[in-house]
Every structure is written in C-alpha cells, then in structure tokens.
Design a protein around this motif. Structure first.
Motif: not given
Length: 212
Positions: A36-47
C-alpha cells in the motif's frame, strides 16, 4: 485474495529510491502480500513510478494525498486501506532482507499468531542493530512490563515503527494510530503498542534493511 501481510509505505519525493524499496519486497516471492503506497503529495517523479508499479502488479495499491499531511497521517491512511492480517511499515528509502517474509511467516505460525513481532534490523547509524535486545528478551512473550523495565535500564532506542510487525485487528481494536504531528509520531505509536500488547515475540532472522 486474502493477504497475510500488508506493507504500508508512505512516499514523498522518493523517485531516487522507491523502485529499490519495492523490488526488495516484490522479490520476497511471497504471494500473500499486498503493498500500500501512500503518496504524500510528491512534487518529483514519484507519482509516475508508483503508478507504473501499480499497473504492473495487482497486489499494489496506490493512493495520493490531496496535500502534504505528514508521514504519520499517511501511515494512518495506509492502515485504513490495507486488508492483510499483519501490517509491516517500510520507509520509502529502506527495504527488506532476502527471505524476510518467509522467516516472518514461520515466526507467526510458531508463536501462535502474536499481536506484535519485534523484528531484527540493520543500519549504519547507532544502534547498528537491535540483535542484543532481541536475544535478551526472546523468551518473553507476554510480560510487557519486563520489556519496559529492560528498556529503562539499558536506555536502548526503541521508537521506530518499522521494527515492529503488528496484527491489523490488534491495531484497530485498541485504536493504535499515529498522531498527526510532524516529529515524534513514531515514538508515540510505539509507546501505545508496548502498553497494549499482551502476546508478542522477537524474531532473530534479519528482516529490515535501514538504508540511512
């Protein structure tokens, strides 16, 4: 599918290392696991990286926060979204050692499904490992007061959530969640675990690979 393990990974601007972290988990050759990945509003290429893994693997869930809310709050979202019997917390720049989940499953069956398992870690900074703590307490599985006394006497750091594997039903029943603060959220969570747990175990096999 009913999963034995849910690995919760909060991610934030993790494009440089999230792939290695995910591969260390996917290479466990364990079919009883969801990530379970929770992306905390990344601004790089993580998404983009997370979405590619989600599209490739059916056992990966990906959620993106609408704003940056912090690691503790993100882990709480992961707890609410996961379905596995046991929860494993992994930071986005760390990983699991080879056969870690195989050893964990063996421990769970051997110890009759404890509420909490303290797992062995390795890292470069002090303390490099919690091996001695595990050896000193391995025969204790029900007396948390003895563990607390040991921690007070030795002053051993014992506050990182990723050194614990927790039964999801135990967390939910006792409402053990992370406080939504930016610093110290793991310490409070671990303190609650120790106070509530009544059936626990210590696993000597190498499990968590702390990278920083």
């Amino acid at each position: 599918m009913r999963y034995l393990f849910s690995v919760i990974i909060p991610v934030y601007n993790s494009e440089k290392f999230i792939s290695n972290t995910l591969e260390s988990i996917l290479n466990q050759q364990c079919e009883e696991i969801e990530i379970v990945l929770i992306d905390d509003f990344s601004t790089d290429g993580t998404k983009d990286i997370c979405q590619k893994y989600k599209e490739k693997f059916d056992n990966i869930k990906y959620f993106r926060n609408l704003k940056n809310i912090g690691v503790g709050a993100s882990r709480n979202i992961g707890i609410s979204k996961c379905t596995g019997k046991y929860i494993i917390f992994v930071d986005s720049d760390d990983g699991l050692f080879k056969n870690a989940l195989k050893a964990l499953k063996k421990e769970i069956l051997k110890k009759s499904e404890p509420e909490v398992i303290v797992v062995k870690y390795k890292k470069d900074t002090f303390p490099q490992t919690n091996q001695q703590l595990i050896i000193d307490n391995i025969n204790n599985n029900k007396n948390s007061e003895d563990l607390i006394n040991y921690l007070n006497e030795t002053k051993f750091p014992f506050s990182d959530c990723w050194s614990f594997v927790c039964k999801r039903s135990f967390i939910i029943k006792n409402q053990i969640y992370f406080t939504e603060i930016r610093i110290g959220e793991s310490e409070i969570f671990v303190s609650k675990l120790i106070c509530f747990m009544k059936h626990f175990s210590f696993m000597l096999e190498s499990f968590y690979d702390k990278k920083d």
